[in-house]
Motif scaffolding. Structure first.
Motif, PDB file in Angstrom:
ATOM      1  N   ASN A 187       0.815  -1.206   0.000  1.00 51.09           N
ATOM      2  CA  ASN A 187       0.000   0.000   0.000  1.00 51.09           C
ATOM      3  C   ASN A 187       0.846   1.253   0.000  1.00 51.09           C
ATOM      4  N   ASP A 188       0.228   2.358  -0.256  1.00 50.06           N
ATOM      5  CA  ASP A 188       0.978   3.601  -0.293  1.00 50.06           C
ATOM      6  C   ASP A 188       0.070   4.763   0.070  1.00 50.06           C
ATOM      7  N   PHE A 189       0.712   5.853   0.450  1.00 46.27           N
ATOM      8  CA  PHE A 189       0.037   7.082   0.786  1.00 46.27           C
ATOM      9  C   PHE A 189       0.333   8.125  -0.276  1.00 46.27           C
ATOM     10  N   VAL A 190      -0.640   8.958  -0.561  1.00 42.75           N
ATOM     11  CA  VAL A 190      -0.485  10.035  -1.524  1.00 42.75           C
ATOM     12  C   VAL A 190      -0.974  11.315  -0.881  1.00 42.75           C
ATOM     13  N   VAL A 191      -0.157  12.369  -0.944  1.00 41.81           N
ATOM     14  CA  VAL A 191      -0.545  13.676  -0.449  1.00 41.81           C
ATOM     15  C   VAL A 191      -1.046  14.500  -1.622  1.00 41.81           C
TER      16      VAL A 191
END
Length: 387
Positions: A215-219
């Motif tokens: 998974n990953d986070f995006v700002v």
């Protein structure tokens, strides 16, 4: 209809009405795979930068990547396998520096779990899943320090989901934890004591926990988003919850969940099953400004789509931008899009499209298949972003 059957029907309808229908209320955008993709143009407010590595520099690059980052006027390429290689490429096409695993007994890493960049501190962090440590470098590639990592609920090998972000009210580092199916939000000093924990559970699937898939986070702006690979749901991080914001992808998520279940929860087993059955699969969903970028796989070929205002603007594998043509996969990271091609293919495509401006994807693909690649050592990177 008998009175008994009537009451039974009413009871069933009542149960259905009582179900959590938040999933049904979400905006839903389906990117339909096209049997005959045409050339697409990026919107006018997008611009590009082309970086070409000649053979002498390209020899330092082991191949195409999915993990990249823009650092000032440099392109950082991360190759977790093989060799755990990191290259920093200047925009002029020269390799500034390279790192690889186990190159120094005390100042290197033994395996790349994740490479993240702190643009405020101008630091590069390599999370070493083999030795459970974090190695810090500056932008010049000079070693700064190495420190052990705290044990995140007993599972220290899964740092694939690590990402830096700088949003008021949130710490700066997120690490996915497969063992307890949580997301640890850690402080910059890796302190767990002051961290918050976000459960993976979907708000519309109480009691169910989705599988961890790199998974990953995006700002985007002042919001923090989360999405897992091979999923079509984009979440907003709100406090310690993941709130679904939009369903955007190429498939029926229920079908993919069935494939996951048939693969004993193994994400890549489910992915392989989808490939074998020619089921289109979403690779990533990433918000950027007023757009949402969608990468997906159809018939073992990767495509890219742009969504705005819940409508599909572009959807293809063949694109034009700034008078140049690109073909193949497009990846996303922190506001930047990246296309990678071999030099000979790139040059051939420019000539072919000028001579055949109405060519479809299939025609361009067939023409490109004639390009001899074995001795082609050059790489062409096209960076794209909204102005």
């Amino acid at each position: 209809m008998s009175l008994k059957n009537w009451y039974s029907l009413c009871f069933v309808l009542f149960l259905v009405s009582c179900k959590d229908d938040s999933l049904m209320e979400l905006p839903r955008v389906i990117v339909n795979p096209n049997p005959n993709y045409n050339i697409e143009e990026f919107p006018d407010n997008f611009s590009s930068k082309t970086i070409r590595l000649v053979a002498s520099e390209a020899l330092k690059i082991p191949g195409f990547v999915r993990n990249f980052e823009i650092i000032d006027s440099n392109l950082m390429l991360v190759h977790p396998h093989p060799g755990g290689i990191i290259n920093l490429v200047k925009f002029d096409g020269t390799v500034s520096w390279s790192k690889q695993q186990n190159e120094h007994p005390f100042q290197s890493y033994s395996g790349i779990g994740k490479v993240v960049v702190d643009h405020v501190d101008e630091s590069i962090f390599v999370y070493d899943f083999r030795e459970t440590k974090r190695v810090k470098y500056d932008y010049a590639g000079s070693f700064i320090k190495s420190r052990p990592l705290p044990i995140v609920h007993g599972d220290v090998e899964h740092f694939d989901g690590a990402a830096f972000f700088n949003i008021e009210g949130y710490p700066n580092l997120a690490v996915g934890d497969l063992a307890d199916q949580k997301i640890e939000i850690l402080k910059m000093d890796d302190s767990i004591a002051n961290s918050s924990v976000i459960s993976y559970s979907y708000s519309y699937k109480e009691g169910e926990v989705p599988y961890y898939d790199n998974n990953d986070f995006v700002v985007d702006g002042n919001k923090l988003y989360f999405s897992r690979n091979y999923d079509d749901t984009l979440f907003v991080v709100t406090g310690n919850k993941l709130e679904p914001s939009i369903i955007c992808g190429v498939f029926d998520q229920a079908r993919i969940e069935e494939l996951r279940a048939s693969s004993s929860g193994n994400a890549y087993g489910a992915l392989q099953n989808a490939y074998n059955q020619n089921i289109p699969v979403t690779s990533y969903v990433a918000p950027s400004s007023n757009f949402i970028y969608v990468g997906y796989v159809n018939n073992l070929t990767e495509y890219f789509a742009i969504v705005k205002d819940n409508k599909v603007l572009t959807n293809s594998n063949l694109y034009e931008i700034d008078g140049k043509y690109i073909f193949g996969r497009i990846d996303y990271r922190n506001g930047w899009l990246l296309n990678q091609m071999r030099g000979a293919e790139y040059d051939f495509l420019q000539k072919y499209m000028l001579e055949n401006p109405t060519a479809t994807y299939s025609q361009a693909k067939e023409a490109l298949s004639t390009v001899y690649q074995s001795s082609d050592l050059e790489y062409v990177y096209t960076l794209i972003r909204k102005r």
